[in-house]
Design an enzyme around this catalytic site. Structure first.
Site, short mmCIF file in Angstrom:
data_model
loop_
_atom_site.label_atom_id
_atom_site.label_comp_id
_atom_site.label_asym_id
_atom_site.label_seq_id
_atom_site.Cartn_x
_atom_site.Cartn_y
_atom_site.Cartn_z
N ARG A 227 8.63 3.38 -7.25
CA ARG A 227 8.87 3.87 -8.62
C ARG A 227 8.69 5.38 -8.65
O ARG A 227 7.78 5.92 -8.00
CB ARG A 227 7.90 3.22 -9.61
CG ARG A 227 8.21 1.75 -9.92
CD ARG A 227 9.51 1.59 -10.72
NE ARG A 227 9.80 0.21 -11.08
CZ ARG A 227 10.63 -0.60 -10.40
NH1 ARG A 227 11.24 -0.17 -9.32
NH2 ARG A 227 10.85 -1.83 -10.83
N HIS A 275 18.39 4.79 -6.89
CA HIS A 275 17.69 3.53 -7.17
C HIS A 275 18.53 2.31 -6.73
O HIS A 275 18.87 1.44 -7.53
CB HIS A 275 17.32 3.41 -8.66
CG HIS A 275 16.23 2.41 -8.90
ND1 HIS A 275 15.27 2.55 -9.86
CD2 HIS A 275 15.94 1.22 -8.27
CE1 HIS A 275 14.44 1.52 -9.85
NE2 HIS A 275 14.84 0.69 -8.88
P1 NDP Z 1 4.02 -6.93 -4.21
O1 NDP Z 1 3.32 -7.18 -5.50
O2 NDP Z 1 4.37 -8.07 -3.35
O3 NDP Z 1 3.18 -5.89 -3.34
C1 NDP Z 1 2.47 -4.84 -3.90
C2 NDP Z 1 1.53 -4.25 -2.86
O4 NDP Z 1 0.86 -3.12 -3.42
C3 NDP Z 1 0.44 -5.24 -2.45
O5 NDP Z 1 0.19 -5.12 -1.08
C4 NDP Z 1 -0.78 -4.77 -3.24
O6 NDP Z 1 -2.03 -5.04 -2.63
C5 NDP Z 1 -0.55 -3.28 -3.25
N1 NDP Z 1 -1.28 -2.64 -4.35
C6 NDP Z 1 -1.13 -2.86 -5.68
N2 NDP Z 1 -2.00 -2.09 -6.38
C7 NDP Z 1 -2.71 -1.40 -5.46
C8 NDP Z 1 -3.76 -0.46 -5.56
N3 NDP Z 1 -4.27 -0.07 -6.73
N4 NDP Z 1 -4.27 0.04 -4.41
C9 NDP Z 1 -3.78 -0.35 -3.22
N5 NDP Z 1 -2.77 -1.23 -3.06
C10 NDP Z 1 -2.25 -1.75 -4.17
O7 NDP Z 1 5.33 -6.11 -4.61
P2 NDP Z 1 6.72 -6.04 -3.80
O8 NDP Z 1 6.42 -5.73 -2.40
O9 NDP Z 1 7.57 -7.21 -4.11
O10 NDP Z 1 7.40 -4.78 -4.54
C11 NDP Z 1 6.77 -3.51 -4.55
C12 NDP Z 1 7.46 -2.59 -5.55
O11 NDP Z 1 8.72 -2.16 -5.04
C13 NDP Z 1 7.84 -3.23 -6.89
O12 NDP Z 1 6.73 -3.30 -7.76
C14 NDP Z 1 8.92 -2.30 -7.41
O13 NDP Z 1 8.35 -1.28 -8.21
C15 NDP Z 1 9.49 -1.67 -6.14
N6 NDP Z 1 10.89 -2.06 -5.92
C16 NDP Z 1 11.83 -1.05 -5.83
C17 NDP Z 1 13.15 -1.37 -5.63
C18 NDP Z 1 14.16 -0.31 -5.43
O14 NDP Z 1 15.36 -0.61 -5.37
N7 NDP Z 1 13.78 0.94 -5.27
C19 NDP Z 1 13.60 -2.77 -5.53
C20 NDP Z 1 12.53 -3.73 -5.59
C21 NDP Z 1 11.23 -3.37 -5.79
P3 NDP Z 1 -2.53 -6.56 -2.42
O15 NDP Z 1 -1.56 -7.16 -1.41
O16 NDP Z 1 -3.88 -6.41 -1.87
O17 NDP Z 1 -2.44 -7.22 -3.75
C1 OXD Z 2 13.18 -3.97 -8.97
C2 OXD Z 2 14.05 -2.82 -8.92
O1 OXD Z 2 11.99 -3.82 -9.28
O2 OXD Z 2 15.28 -3.01 -8.90
O3 OXD Z 2 13.65 -5.08 -8.69
O4 OXD Z 2 13.58 -1.68 -8.86
#
Ligand code: NDP
Ligand code: OXD
Length: 312
Positions: A227, A275
């Site tokens: 993001r 994006h």
């Molecule tokens: P997940 O929820 O599966 O993974 C999130 C990870 O971040 C986990 O490992 C979590 O830790 C870690 N995390 C969350 N908060 C903290 C913190 N405060 N400190 C340290 N680590 C933290 O999400 P996804 O992998 O499915 O997706 C990640 C992000 O990618 C989405 O939220 C979205 O914003 C972005 N995205 C972007 C896209 C694009 O096209 N650019 C498309 C799809 C997604 P833990 O495992 O310990 O809970």
């Molecule tokens: C998502 C994205 O979060 O498209 O799926 O960014």
């Protein structure tokens, strides 16, 4: 079973047809303003408050991986979705592979110095450069969830040292795990390529700032795939200017579409995509939603439920 669907840009007729075929007996309709008829499930992206409010839904599905926009709307309008109604998000559904392609191709681009050769080409200069060494190319994943773990898996065969930072400790083969705020400095120290796959929460806003970037290895790179709000764009520009950071690849921005006046557009060491790092793949998403609704209908546990307190 009644399902309502709302997405501001998707081809709604495709989704309605695919969902109707995948969920036997389901009546799926596009939600339009004024529709207060019964619904069991709602499938949404940037939903208007009145779509969800006051309905006795069994569950809501976000049509993407990140739920930050719906959770921020819920802060202002908690009545939109009472706590007892579960919110699900898309887990992988084809996004993992897209993130793998994106990250691996860009890491290799930097490792093989294609950015430098592109700059030399602009000056018509024929100049073989020294190779980078794998052991000096530690890749650090900020966020090691569904997508971060997939990216780690795809990078592993290339032999770069790999590490990840998350809230809880991980045991991914070949990946050094750092957990929690206290371990962030150790994670950053020596990281040459920082790849962001964190969710947008109160704890992660502005996390990629001057202080963090300056802790990376000299001549490092940043890939922001999560993001725009995670990155302080002014800090990125100043750390690029100082030479500490060699380049950045950005997919997400503080404002989208990125305004024409943004200095990022013209920066020679910032590469950009609009994006698109991982888009929602309809067939895979429909499959996941149909499977999950099937489990919920049978009272069985399903993965992908958002923890609203945690914010992801
Ligand atoms: P997940 O929820 O599966 O993974 C999130 C990870 O971040 C986990 O490992 C979590 O830790 C870690 N995390 C969350 N908060 C903290 C913190 N405060 N400190 C340290 N680590 C933290 O999400 P996804 O992998 O499915 O997706 C990640 C992000 O990618 C989405 O939220 C979205 O914003 C972005 N995205 C972007 C896209 C694009 O096209 N650019 C498309 C799809 C997604 P833990 O495992 O310990 O809970
Ligand atoms: C998502 C994205 O979060 O498209 O799926 O960014």
């Amino acid at each position: 079973m009644d399902i309502i669907f709302y997405h501001p840009t998707f081809d709604t007729s495709y989704w309605i047809k695919a969902l109707s075929e995948a969920i036997p007996g389901a009546r799926v309709r596009e939600w339009k303003r004024g529709d207060n008829e019964h619904a069991d499930y709602a499938l949404v992206w940037h939903p208007p408050v009145e779509m969800l409010q006051g309905r006795n839904l069994k569950a809501v599905f976000a049509l993407g991986a990140g739920v930050d926009s719906i959770l921020s709307k819920l802060k202002a309008h908690p009545e939109m979705l009472p706590e007892h109604i579960p919110l699900f998000r898309l887990e992988d559904t084809g996004m993992g592979q897209q993130m793998q392609e994106y990250a691996v191709s860009q890491v290799l681009h930097w490792f093989r110095r294609f950015d430098d050769y592109q700059a030399l080409k602009q000056q018509s200069r024929w100049e073989p450069l020294a190779d980078y060494q794998r052991e000096d190319f530690t890749i650090g994943l900020l966020g090691a969830g569904v997508l971060g773990s997939k990216v780690a898996e795809a990078l592993a065969p290339w032999g770069f040292p790999l590490r990840c930072w998350s809230r809880t400790r991980k045991a991914y083969p070949g990946v050094e795990s750092f957990a929690g705020h206290d371990e962030l400095p150790d994670f950053l120290k020596g990281t040459r390529v920082l790849i962001n796959l964190l969710p947008n929460t109160a704890e992660t806003v502005g996390i990629i700032n001057k202080d963090v970037l300056n802790q990376l290895a000299d001549g490092s790179y940043l890939m922001n795939l999560a993001r725009g709000i995670h990155l302080v764009e002014a800090d990125l520009l100043s750390v690029l200017e100082s030479g500490k950071l060699k380049g950045a690849m950005l997919d997400v921005y503080s404002r989208e579409p990125l305004p024409v006046e943004s200095p990022l557009w013209a920066h020679p060491r910032v590469a950009m995509t609009p994006h698109v790092a991982a888009v929602t793949r309809p067939a895979e998403a429909v499959d996941y939603i149909a499977r999950t609704i099937g489990l919920l209908e049978q009272g069985k546990p399903a993965t992908g439920q958002v923890d609203r307190q945690r914010g992801y």
